[in-house]
Structures are given as C-alpha cells and as structure tokens.
Write an enzyme that holds these catalytic residues in place. Structure first.
Site, PDB file in Angstrom:
ATOM      1  N   HIS A  50       0.873  -1.144  -0.048  1.00  0.00           N
ATOM      2  CA  HIS A  50      -0.065   0.064  -0.043  1.00  0.00           C
ATOM      3  C   HIS A  50       0.947   1.274   0.021  1.00  0.00           C
ATOM      4  CE1 HIS A  50      -2.870  -3.002   1.868  1.00  0.00           C
ATOM      5  NE2 HIS A  50      -3.582  -2.260   0.923  1.00  0.00           N
ATOM      6  N   SER A 109       0.065  -8.897   0.947  1.00  0.00           N
ATOM      7  CA  SER A 109      -1.382  -8.840   0.828  1.00  0.00           C
ATOM      8  C   SER A 109      -2.021  -8.894   2.330  1.00  0.00           C
ATOM      9  CB  SER A 109      -1.930 -10.067   0.142  1.00  0.00           C
ATOM     10  OG  SER A 109      -3.082 -10.244   0.560  1.00  0.00           O
TER      11      SER A 109
END
Length: 281
Positions: A37, A187
């Site tokens: 992210h 993830s």
C-alpha cells in the site's frame, strides 16, 4: 497528516483544496496496510500536490459473509503506518452511511465482460460492489490521479473501465506488485499465514517465474500441466491457473505475437486464499 472520520468535514477539506487548484492523488484501501500500500502513496507523491488515503472495508464486494467478518481491521496501526511514511496528507475513514446513505445496494455496471472473467466467474456481483464503492469515493475525494496495485490486476482493469463508463476525469495508474523477500506478493491476507505457510507460499512466485520461461518455448496446455504438477501437495490447493489476454482478460490456449499476456494464479494455503499474477514477456 489529517484524519477524517465523517463525510462533512472531509468534504470541506476537499473543497478547500480544489479552490487552491491542488492536484490530488488518491489510493483507496480496505486497511490492514503493508508496504505494498505504501508503494502506491510513494508513486502518488511524485505526481501530486496532495496525497490522500482512505480506509473502508466494503461490505458489498464480499460474497462470503465469513470473509467479511474475518477481514483484518487494524485502524490505529494503519494510521500509524501512514503517518510514519511521510507520504500521505490525509486519510478518510468513512462510516458505512457516508458511502451508502440510501442503504447498502450495489450499482450495476457494464464493464464490457471483463467482470465475468476469473474472479468474477465465481463471485457474481463482486465487481459491481467494487465499482459502487470506488465511484462513490472518487466523487467524494475528487482526485486527479488514482493508484491501484497490479496484484489485483483484474480490479485495476475494472477501475479503468469504471472511469470510462461513468465519464470521470481521473487518470488511473497501475503500480507494480510489491513482494516480500521470498517473492510472495504482499497482501493483507498474509498476516493470517503462519511462518511455515508463508515460507511454503513462496512457491507461487517461483512458479510464475517458471511460467515466464516456459511461455517462450512450450504450449499453454503443457504449461498448465506443469503448474498442476507443482501444486500436487498436501499443504496447498491450486484453485485456478490460467493465461489471459491482458486487455480482454479472456483465457487463451495459444499465443499471438500482437497481443500481451499475463499469467494468473489463485492458491489456497490452509484457509487463506492467495492471488498473484505476472506479465509474460
């Protein structure tokens, strides 16, 4: 970094930025943030005056209520990671009613058929849920640029279609997959893996690298056979592996030199579903 928990105060903030003609970069998330992210915000920082994050676990894109319940929620830790990155100017953490003021209903979109391939084949309505929340966030954030990771490549293509079908003036950027040292694609689901499972999962990336080599010299049916053989093991279950045209996302069984292709794989490790993909050169 400013933190907004309601639509009204966030809207006032955005309107003030627009009055100053600030260029806004945006990457929406469902939280449980990791270095993948942060790589989105790093890309956004280079091209925008203001970088905005959002954290919202979207109920309408979960087909399985158990998946929604188990999805990790780590708001305080997420805020700390964003703050420590020194890349993000503001994070928007809306309530359900800020996104769905008229009740949690999915809009229906015509994404040209790509919504029915791969993930969409087994999860009817999933990408309508994705489109609904992303369109609403786009309308509230009013970004000039938006950033999405290539790990969810089908989702990236859906978002590109979304701005076309809704006529939103937003440029969509795909950001390369961020990987752990083992090659495992980063993830939020990885935190549910044991250390042993994480180590075993590195075979997913190693297999994709092999596929990229095999792609040059053997047929797709033979490649699929070899991948099946790799995952004949007790600790993992190969849900699907396929090679698809990068534009249509339709599975192919032979290559053409004037098309671009990508390998997609989904593997269940214990109770954790891992997805990955790789562009084939």
């Amino acid at each position: 970094m400013q933190v907004f928990y309601d639509r009204q105060s966030f809207s006032e903030y955005i309107n003030a930025l627009k009055e100053q003609n600030k260029k806004i970069g945006f990457a929406p998330t469902m939280g449980a943030l990791h270095a993948g992210h942060i790589s989105l915000y790093n890309a956004a920082r280079k091209e925008n005056d203001i970088v905005i994050s959002s954290i919202f676990v979207n109920p309408t894109q979960f087909n399985n209520p158990e998946d929604l319940e188990k999805y990790p929620r780590t708001i305080e830790d997420d805020i700390q990671k964003l703050e420590s990155s020194n890349l993000v100017d503001a994070v928007y953490i809306p309530k359900v009613e800020d996104i769905y003021p008229n009740g949690m209903e999915r809009k229906h979109y015509d994404f040209g058929g790509i919504e029915n391939e791969m993930e969409g084949a087994a999860r009817p309505g999933h990408f309508d849920g994705v489109g609904t929340v992303v369109e609403e966030l786009f309308l509230q954030v009013k970004p000039d640029n938006a950033y999405f990771g290539e790990k969810d490549f089908q989702q990236l293509k859906i978002i590109e279609k979304l701005v076309d079908v809704t006529d939103l003036d937003i440029k969509i950027h795909g950001v390369k997959i961020h990987r752990e040292e083992s090659g495992l694609a980063m993830s939020s689901r990885n935190m549910r893996l044991s250390e042993k499972e994480k180590e075993a999962s590195s075979v997913i990336y190693k297999t994709l690298k092999k596929v990229d080599e095999w792609f040059r010299v053997i047929s797709i049916p033979e490649i699929k056979k070899r991948v099946d053989e790799v995952f004949h093991r007790d600790d993992m279950e190969l849900e699907y592996f396929l090679i698809a045209d990068e534009n249509t996302l339709k599975e192919v069984d032979f290559f053409s030199t004037d098309h671009s292709y990508r390998a997609f794989i989904v593997v269940n490790v214990g109770k954790v579903r891992l997805i990955d993909n790789m562009h084939l050169n």
